[in-house]
Design a protein around this motif. Structure first.
Motif, PDB file in Angstrom:
ATOM      1  N   LEU A  37      72.392  47.845  38.883  1.00 25.92           N
ATOM      2  CA  LEU A  37      72.160  46.991  40.049  1.00 25.92           C
ATOM      3  C   LEU A  37      73.104  47.372  41.181  1.00 25.92           C
ATOM      4  CD1 LEU A  37      71.723  43.532  38.273  1.00 25.92           C
ATOM      5  CD2 LEU A  37      69.921  44.928  39.315  1.00 25.92           C
ATOM      6  N   GLY A  40      72.217  50.540  42.945  1.00 25.62           N
ATOM      7  CA  GLY A  40      71.101  50.349  43.868  1.00 25.62           C
ATOM      8  C   GLY A  40      71.476  49.545  45.098  1.00 25.62           C
ATOM      9  N   GLY A  42      73.026  46.481  45.015  1.00 30.01           N
ATOM     10  CA  GLY A  42      73.131  45.052  44.752  1.00 30.01           C
ATOM     11  C   GLY A  42      74.560  44.654  44.431  1.00 30.01           C
ATOM     12  N   VAL A  48      68.779  38.812  42.872  1.00 30.53           N
ATOM     13  CA  VAL A  48      68.007  39.691  41.999  1.00 30.53           C
ATOM     14  C   VAL A  48      66.867  38.860  41.425  1.00 30.53           C
ATOM     15  CG1 VAL A  48      68.017  41.117  39.925  1.00 30.53           C
ATOM     16  CG2 VAL A  48      70.030  41.090  41.429  1.00 30.53           C
ATOM     17  N   TRP A  50      63.823  38.538  38.874  1.00 27.75           N
ATOM     18  CA  TRP A  50      63.394  39.160  37.622  1.00 27.75           C
ATOM     19  C   TRP A  50      62.362  38.307  36.900  1.00 27.75           C
ATOM     20  CZ3 TRP A  50      64.942  36.515  33.145  1.00 27.75           C
ATOM     21  CH2 TRP A  50      66.060  35.677  33.270  1.00 27.75           C
ATOM     22  N   ALA A  95      67.311  43.569  44.434  1.00 23.12           N
ATOM     23  CA  ALA A  95      66.828  44.274  43.240  1.00 23.12           C
ATOM     24  C   ALA A  95      65.767  43.434  42.561  1.00 23.12           C
ATOM     25  CB  ALA A  95      67.983  44.541  42.281  1.00 23.12           C
ATOM     26  N   VAL A  97      63.655  43.205  38.634  1.00 28.19           N
ATOM     27  CA  VAL A  97      63.628  43.635  37.239  1.00 28.19           C
ATOM     28  C   VAL A  97      62.422  42.966  36.591  1.00 28.19           C
ATOM     29  CG1 VAL A  97      64.907  43.787  35.064  1.00 28.19           C
ATOM     30  CG2 VAL A  97      66.175  43.612  37.241  1.00 28.19           C
ATOM     31  N   PRO A 122      63.333  46.991  47.487  1.00 28.28           N
ATOM     32  CA  PRO A 122      64.619  46.685  46.856  1.00 28.28           C
ATOM     33  C   PRO A 122      65.341  47.961  46.438  1.00 28.28           C
ATOM     34  CG  PRO A 122      62.873  45.304  45.959  1.00 28.28           C
ATOM     35  CD  PRO A 122      62.212  46.350  46.798  1.00 28.28           C
ATOM     36  N   ALA A 124      67.192  48.539  43.882  1.00 28.56           N
ATOM     37  CA  ALA A 124      67.088  48.811  42.447  1.00 28.56           C
ATOM     38  C   ALA A 124      65.800  48.187  41.932  1.00 28.56           C
ATOM     39  CB  ALA A 124      68.286  48.252  41.696  1.00 28.56           C
ATOM     40  N   ARG A 125      65.068  48.989  41.159  1.00 38.86           N
ATOM     41  CA  ARG A 125      63.861  48.528  40.469  1.00 38.86           C
ATOM     42  C   ARG A 125      64.044  48.907  39.009  1.00 38.86           C
ATOM     43  NH1 ARG A 125      58.618  49.337  44.143  1.00 38.86           N
ATOM     44  NH2 ARG A 125      59.585  49.077  46.164  1.00 38.86           N
ATOM     45  N   TRP A 134      60.299  53.313  38.430  1.00 35.22           N
ATOM     46  CA  TRP A 134      61.227  52.281  37.981  1.00 35.22           C
ATOM     47  C   TRP A 134      62.227  52.900  37.006  1.00 35.22           C
ATOM     48  CZ3 TRP A 134      60.583  46.787  38.851  1.00 35.22           C
ATOM     49  CH2 TRP A 134      59.494  46.484  39.687  1.00 35.22           C
TER      50      TRP A 134
END
Length: 180
Positions: A37, A40, A42, A48, A50, A95, A97, A122, A124-125, A134
């Motif tokens: 995270l 990326g 974050g 985040v 998710w 991010a 998730v 985002p 981070a994926r 991803w």
């Protein structure tokens, strides 16, 4: 988590899918997700979003988000594109998730279908499983510790955003702190 992993590293922390995961394993998983995270972009004060089924991955992600001072936004897996679009557009998370698939749905694809029209990308994926574009949380290198500079947010800062169902109107985000 750190105290439990230091005091009882081999003791069972989570039992899921016929496997018992130790406190040391859970910490290593959470720290690996936390590092991904942060890589990326974050971190402290970010959100985040998710969507994961109940299990060790969801617990590790929730712990990772809190460990870096970010806010958890768990989205229930019954949400479809309409509700997910609303949440992602409102929060613009740093991010996301999700699971590759769960209960006959391809969650990573659904996220892609929602993020593209929003023009939101985002940093981070992460995915539980494997999906093109991803990063798999199962392929992250376990990390026993995070840098000392990484700290959770203070108890009165926002750390959790939960959305109402939106059955009679648009979903509404309820923001909580650790103190609440």
């Amino acid at each position: 988590l750190d105290r439990a992993a230091d005091q009882w590293p081999a003791r069972g922390a989570v039992a899921a899918d016929g496997t018992t995961h130790s406190f040391a394993d859970l910490r290593a998983r959470a720290n690996a997700v936390a590092r991904a995270l942060m890589a990326g972009g974050g971190g402290w004060g970010d959100v985040v979003t998710w969507m994961l089924p109940n299990g060790v991955d969801a617990i590790a992600v929730a712990a990772a988000v809190w460990r870096i001072g970010a806010g958890n936004n768990p989205v229930v897996s019954i949400y479809r594109e309409h509700e997910l679009s609303f949440v992602l557009d409102q929060l613009r998370p740093a991010a996301v998730v999700t699971a590759e698939h769960h209960r006959g749905r391809r969650h990573a694809d659904e996220f892609e279908d929602v993020l593209a029209p929003l023009g939101h990308h985002p940093g981070a994926r992460l995915v539980s499983g494997v999906a093109p574009g991803w990063r798999s949380i199962h392929e992250l290198a376990p990390a026993p510790h995070l840098p000392p500079s990484v700290e959770p947010a203070p108890a009165d800062d926002p750390c959790l955003v939960l959305y109402t169902s939106g059955t009679t109107a648009a979903p509404k985000g309820a923001v909580h702190s650790s103190a609440t």
